[in-house]
Design a protein around this motif. Structure first.
Motif, PDB file in Angstrom:
ATOM      1  N   LYS A 462       0.676  -1.090   0.149  1.00 40.61           N
ATOM      2  CA  LYS A 462       0.200  -0.253  -0.265  1.00 40.61           C
ATOM      3  C   LYS A 462       0.353   1.008   0.448  1.00 40.61           C
ATOM      4  CE  LYS A 462      -3.892   2.026   2.545  1.00 40.61           C
ATOM      5  NZ  LYS A 462      -4.990   2.587   3.677  1.00 40.61           N
ATOM      6  N   ASP A 463       2.228   0.924   0.830  1.00 47.98           N
ATOM      7  CA  ASP A 463       3.176   2.788   0.517  1.00 47.98           C
ATOM      8  C   ASP A 463       3.764   3.107  -0.132  1.00 47.98           C
ATOM      9  OD1 ASP A 463       2.349   2.447   3.601  1.00 47.98           O
ATOM     10  OD2 ASP A 463       4.413   1.542   4.227  1.00 47.98           O
ATOM     11  N   SER A 464       3.964   2.010  -1.515  1.00 47.26           N
ATOM     12  CA  SER A 464       4.637   1.788  -2.551  1.00 47.26           C
ATOM     13  C   SER A 464       3.783   2.990  -3.609  1.00 47.26           C
ATOM     14  CB  SER A 464       4.844   0.994  -3.624  1.00 47.26           C
ATOM     15  OG  SER A 464       3.263   0.443  -3.317  1.00 47.26           O
ATOM     16  N   LEU A 465       2.317   2.658  -3.360  1.00 51.39           N
ATOM     17  CA  LEU A 465       0.918   3.872  -4.268  1.00 51.39           C
ATOM     18  C   LEU A 465       0.630   4.519  -4.250  1.00 51.39           C
ATOM     19  CD1 LEU A 465      -1.759   0.430  -4.238  1.00 51.39           C
ATOM     20  CD2 LEU A 465       0.503   1.135  -6.155  1.00 51.39           C
ATOM     21  N   VAL A 466       1.243   5.030  -2.651  1.00 53.74           N
ATOM     22  CA  VAL A 466       1.072   6.060  -2.422  1.00 53.74           C
ATOM     23  C   VAL A 466       1.770   7.606  -3.233  1.00 53.74           C
ATOM     24  CG1 VAL A 466       1.704   8.491  -0.658  1.00 53.74           C
ATOM     25  CG2 VAL A 466       0.463   5.821  -0.187  1.00 53.74           C
ATOM     26  N   GLY A 467       1.418   8.915  -3.719  1.00 54.26           N
ATOM     27  CA  GLY A 467       1.218  10.323  -4.656  1.00 54.26           C
ATOM     28  C   GLY A 467       1.065  10.049  -6.025  1.00 54.26           C
ATOM     29  N   THR A 468       1.761  10.422  -6.962  1.00 53.31           N
ATOM     30  CA  THR A 468       0.894  11.096  -7.428  1.00 53.31           C
ATOM     31  C   THR A 468       0.791   9.783  -9.197  1.00 53.31           C
ATOM     32  OG1 THR A 468       2.002  13.418  -7.043  1.00 53.31           O
ATOM     33  CG2 THR A 468       1.082  13.075  -8.992  1.00 53.31           C
ATOM     34  N   TRP A 469      -0.189  10.099  -9.734  1.00 52.47           N
ATOM     35  CA  TRP A 469      -0.466   9.288 -10.670  1.00 52.47           C
ATOM     36  C   TRP A 469      -1.127  10.409 -12.075  1.00 52.47           C
ATOM     37  CZ3 TRP A 469      -0.695   3.340 -10.842  1.00 52.47           C
ATOM     38  CH2 TRP A 469      -0.859   2.957  -9.107  1.00 52.47           C
ATOM     39  N   GLU A 470      -1.161   9.381 -13.502  1.00 54.97           N
ATOM     40  CA  GLU A 470      -1.720  10.102 -14.446  1.00 54.97           C
ATOM     41  C   GLU A 470      -3.118   9.290 -14.560  1.00 54.97           C
ATOM     42  OE1 GLU A 470       0.577  10.461 -18.140  1.00 54.97           O
ATOM     43  OE2 GLU A 470       2.412  11.116 -17.006  1.00 54.97           O
ATOM     44  N   HIS A 471      -4.070   9.678 -14.608  1.00 57.82           N
ATOM     45  CA  HIS A 471      -5.227   9.255 -14.364  1.00 57.82           C
ATOM     46  C   HIS A 471      -5.881   9.581 -15.827  1.00 57.82           C
ATOM     47  CE1 HIS A 471      -9.178   7.176 -13.072  1.00 57.82           C
ATOM     48  NE2 HIS A 471      -9.658   8.204 -13.494  1.00 57.82           N
ATOM     49  N   ILE A 472      -6.585   8.440 -16.559  1.00 60.91           N
ATOM     50  CA  ILE A 472      -7.256   8.334 -17.511  1.00 60.91           C
ATOM     51  C   ILE A 472      -8.722   8.000 -17.011  1.00 60.91           C
ATOM     52  CG2 ILE A 472      -7.628   7.998 -20.488  1.00 60.91           C
ATOM     53  CD1 ILE A 472      -4.570   7.527 -20.496  1.00 60.91           C
ATOM     54  N   THR A 485      -5.425  13.247 -16.571  1.00 63.13           N
ATOM     55  CA  THR A 485      -5.331  14.093 -15.785  1.00 63.13           C
ATOM     56  C   THR A 485      -4.048  13.907 -13.951  1.00 63.13           C
ATOM     57  OG1 THR A 485      -7.890  13.969 -14.653  1.00 63.13           O
ATOM     58  CG2 THR A 485      -7.083  15.282 -16.685  1.00 63.13           C
ATOM     59  N   THR A 486      -3.973  14.486 -13.025  1.00 66.26           N
ATOM     60  CA  THR A 486      -3.267  14.148 -12.071  1.00 66.26           C
ATOM     61  C   THR A 486      -4.054  13.710 -11.070  1.00 66.26           C
ATOM     62  OG1 THR A 486      -1.438  15.387 -12.635  1.00 66.26           O
ATOM     63  CG2 THR A 486      -1.925  15.489 -10.104  1.00 66.26           C
ATOM     64  N   LEU A 487      -3.776  12.920 -10.516  1.00 67.19           N
ATOM     65  CA  LEU A 487      -4.784  12.179  -9.773  1.00 67.19           C
ATOM     66  C   LEU A 487      -4.014  11.642  -8.636  1.00 67.19           C
ATOM     67  CD1 LEU A 487      -6.587  10.522  -8.275  1.00 67.19           C
ATOM     68  CD2 LEU A 487      -6.070   8.251  -8.923  1.00 67.19           C
ATOM     69  N   ASN A 488      -3.494  12.457  -6.890  1.00 70.85           N
ATOM     70  CA  ASN A 488      -3.009  12.252  -5.554  1.00 70.85           C
ATOM     71  C   ASN A 488      -3.164  11.460  -4.748  1.00 70.85           C
ATOM     72  OD1 ASN A 488      -0.721  14.011  -6.726  1.00 70.85           O
ATOM     73  ND2 ASN A 488      -2.587  15.909  -5.804  1.00 70.85           N
ATOM     74  N   LEU A 489      -2.655  10.556  -4.584  1.00 72.18           N
ATOM     75  CA  LEU A 489      -2.962   9.179  -3.226  1.00 72.18           C
ATOM     76  C   LEU A 489      -2.136   9.543  -2.231  1.00 72.18           C
ATOM     77  CD1 LEU A 489      -3.028   5.332  -5.485  1.00 72.18           C
ATOM     78  CD2 LEU A 489      -4.893   7.403  -5.270  1.00 72.18           C
ATOM     79  N   THR A 548     -14.126   3.417 -18.445  1.00 70.23           N
ATOM     80  CA  THR A 548     -12.710   2.487 -17.516  1.00 70.23           C
ATOM     81  C   THR A 548     -11.968   3.479 -17.056  1.00 70.23           C
ATOM     82  OG1 THR A 548     -12.907   0.521 -18.693  1.00 70.23           O
ATOM     83  CG2 THR A 548     -11.119   0.980 -18.164  1.00 70.23           C
ATOM     84  N   TYR A 549     -11.315   3.091 -15.638  1.00 68.70           N
ATOM     85  CA  TYR A 549     -10.383   4.039 -15.665  1.00 68.70           C
ATOM     86  C   TYR A 549      -9.128   3.015 -15.394  1.00 68.70           C
ATOM     87  CZ  TYR A 549     -13.257   6.355 -12.179  1.00 68.70           C
ATOM     88  OH  TYR A 549     -14.166   6.998 -11.716  1.00 68.70           O
ATOM     89  N   TRP A 550      -7.915   3.924 -16.419  1.00 70.42           N
ATOM     90  CA  TRP A 550      -6.611   3.494 -16.601  1.00 70.42           C
ATOM     91  C   TRP A 550      -5.822   5.076 -15.531  1.00 70.42           C
ATOM     92  CZ3 TRP A 550      -5.721   2.337 -22.207  1.00 70.42           C
ATOM     93  CH2 TRP A 550      -5.686   1.314 -22.797  1.00 70.42           C
ATOM     94  N   GLY A 551      -4.764   4.076 -15.114  1.00 68.47           N
ATOM     95  CA  GLY A 551      -3.520   4.355 -14.570  1.00 68.47           C
ATOM     96  C   GLY A 551      -2.124   4.379 -14.504  1.00 68.47           C
ATOM     97  N   LYS A 552      -1.243   5.222 -14.386  1.00 66.73           N
ATOM     98  CA  LYS A 552       0.232   4.527 -14.351  1.00 66.73           C
ATOM     99  C   LYS A 552       1.067   5.644 -13.625  1.00 66.73           C
ATOM    100  CE  LYS A 552       2.229   7.766 -17.506  1.00 66.73           C
ATOM    101  NZ  LYS A 552       3.790   7.062 -18.951  1.00 66.73           N
TER     102      LYS A 552
END
Length: 555
Positions: A462-472, A485-489, A548-552
């Motif tokens: 879970k900790d490794s997913l914290v941060g800034t993502w590109e969400h489509i 667009t930017t998604l912050n977890l 659909t949600y895509w992200g990286k």
């Protein structure tokens, strides 16, 4: 000293592999370098125009791929596709050329099944025309198109072989036999397409035995092949268009061919396992009613719109998994708007329903989920024309893959023809819950980044997913790319940016919950980074979302 050496070696290898990556958690510290020395990230350029010519085919890898179909045979994944290439560079060098790979990442060119049009096509065409009271078309005047084969491994008489069904389209007008141009328009529709079949025990040597005619385009309008205008008339003479075959063997051992494009939808035709030919006599490819036609040429198992003869779905691809037949299909035109949907049924004949219960067999409108769609991550031009897929399972595993072409958008880098660049895309499929309340109601979605055989670096925490993502938000938008667009977890479990609310993570199932949508998390290569590096990606949907949600994870 040995421990110090191992630590130095570990840090060096990670630094080389992930130069340009900023997230230390992408590769856990316990990574064993001894299992990682063979991994390398693909470096080839997606714009392959500089090596598009035939003389460079040994360097193509996944360049010049269109409508691919993949099957595993004798240690290799073999892929064959439509006769299409940037600048038509492959023209005149054989039909349905292929590639093969051992790892689904690195591909080498292989020859196709034949160079000249099979003689049976002209013979069959003119025999039908004769029975319709039409003059024969001279063989030299027939305009052929070579489209969309499907390839499968079958066992016949105790021998394993590859079986290919292929499409050959005749682009001459029915009435006069003239080649299809506006100047030649004679008030009729263009001629029919044919599906043939060939087999090989030596695909590496491009040795195939052609088995000839299987089926052809068929009409419920008898001999009324008239058309009111060259453009703008979408009434379509043919009920079934005999292109884009897909092929499946059911758990009971029955063999079926499914085909169709636009026109009235997809036909299901049972074939003999040994010969690969229709079980029942087809008869004339025209009839006076739908019921008379479909009794011979196959039941219709799906259509995007039951009231339209030009209904914008094509390229069926079918698989069987865990009690369901999953039917993938392409929507819309292939240049830019191409996108992929999937429906499923517990019965090969249907009804095929989407994630919300819409009945695709009865033509109840657009179906979901969206499996792929034109998209754009930051720092890239993105991809369009992303459909007509092959779906297959990796040998000796339960990992499923999606392969299609991706086209660059128009005018990339000042190239007016960049949309004709067709790069083969291989993606892993994740199986995601339809909603948080239905954890076992799983649907296939392709990952947003292409497959690069990233090794298993251990648990995704879970900790490794914290941060800034590109969400489509991968939604249906005709002819438009969905952009990131930017998604912050955030570490406190909140989300800001593209989505708001709370997030959580199921580490056992690698499922990230974004509000009330569950997405599946994997490691893949960030193809848009410079240099490319490994990152986290996600894909998923929710049954009432119609998207659909895509992200990286952003680097």
């Amino acid at each position: 000293m040995r421990l110090k050496y191992l630590l130095i070696l570990l840090v060096s290898i990670i630094a080389l592999l992930f130069a340009g990556c900023n997230d230390d958690d992408v590769v856990p510290e316990e990574t064993d370098p001894d299992t990682d020395t063979s991994f390398s990230i693909p470096t080839y350029d997606d714009d392959y125009s500089s090596i598009a010519s035939w003389s460079y085919r040994s360097q193509w890898n996944l360049a010049n791929v269109h409508d691919p179909s993949v099957a595993y045979y004798d240690g290799y994944y073999y892929m064959y596709g439509t006769d299409a290439s940037y600048g038509n560079e492959a023209a005149g060098h054989g039909h349905f050329q292929g590639k093969r790979s051992t790892d689904l990442v690195n591909w080498k060119w292989v020859g196709g099944p034949f160079y000249d049009p099979p003689s049976w096509v002209a013979d069959s065409l003119n025999a039908i025309r004769s029975r319709m009271g039409l003059d024969a078309i001279a063989e030299d005047n027939i305009s052929y198109g070579y489209w969309a084969p499907v390839v499968r491994k079958v066992t016949v008489g105790g021998q394993e072989k590859l079986r290919m069904y292929y499409s050959i389209v005749i682009d001459n007008f029915i009435k006069t036999g003239a080649v299809n141009t506006s100047a030649n328009f004679d008030g009729s529709w263009t001629e029919r397409a044919f599906i043939g079949m060939c087999e090989s025990t030596d695909p590496a040597g491009a040795v195939w035995e052609d088995k000839g005619f299987v089926t052809c385009s068929s009409s419920d309008r008898g001999l009324d092949y008239s058309r009111s205008s060259y453009t703008g008339d979408w009434s379509a003479y043919f009920y079934y268009n005999a292109i884009d075959p897909t092929y499946i063997v059911t758990p009971e051992g029955d063999h079926y061919l499914i085909h169709g494009s636009w026109h009235s939808g997809f036909a299901l035709l049972q074939v003999d396992p040994a010969s690969g030919k229709p079980l029942n006599t087809l008869g004339e490819p025209y009839a006076s009613s739908v019921s008379e036609l479909t009794a011979r040429y196959g039941v219709r198992i799906g259509t995007r719109s039951a009231s339209s003869r030009w209904q914008g779905s094509e390229a069926p691809e079918i698989i069987y998994k865990d009690g369901y037949y999953y039917l993938f299909m392409a929507y819309d035109g292939l240049d830019i708007p191409y996108n992929t949907r999937v429906v499923r049924s517990t019965n090969i004949e249907g009804p095929y329903l989407d994630i919300t219960g819409r009945n695709f067999t009865n033509g109840r409108g657009d179906c979901y989920p969206i499996v792929t769609h034109p998209y754009k991550f930051n720092l890239s031009y993105g991809w369009v024309g992303l459909s007509h897929c092959s779906v297959f399972k990796k040998e000796d595993s339960d990992d499923w893959f999606y392969m299609s072409q991706g086209r660059l958008p128009e005018n990339v880098g000042g190239n007016a023809y960049s949309n004709a660049i067709m790069m083969g895309h291989v993606r892993r499929i994740v199986w995601c819950p339809a909603s948080p309340d239905e954890p076992d109601n799983l649907w296939p979605i392709a990952l947003p980044e292409r497959y690069a055989a990233v090794p298993d670096y251990g648990t995704i925490t879970k900790d490794s997913l914290v941060g800034t993502w590109e969400h489509i938000n991968l939604k249906y938008s005709f002819g438009q790319q969905d952009v990131a667009t930017t998604l912050n977890l955030n570490a406190d479990g909140s989300m800001t940016g593209a989505l708001t609310g709370n997030w959580s993570y199921d580490v056992t199932n690698k499922q990230l919950k974004l509000g009330d949508v569950i997405v599946c998390v994997e490691r893949e290569v960030d193809w848009e980074a410079s240099p490319r590096c490994v990152t986290f990606v996600y894909a998923g949907t929710q049954k009432s979302l119609n998207t659909t949600y895509w992200g990286k994870m952003k680097k």
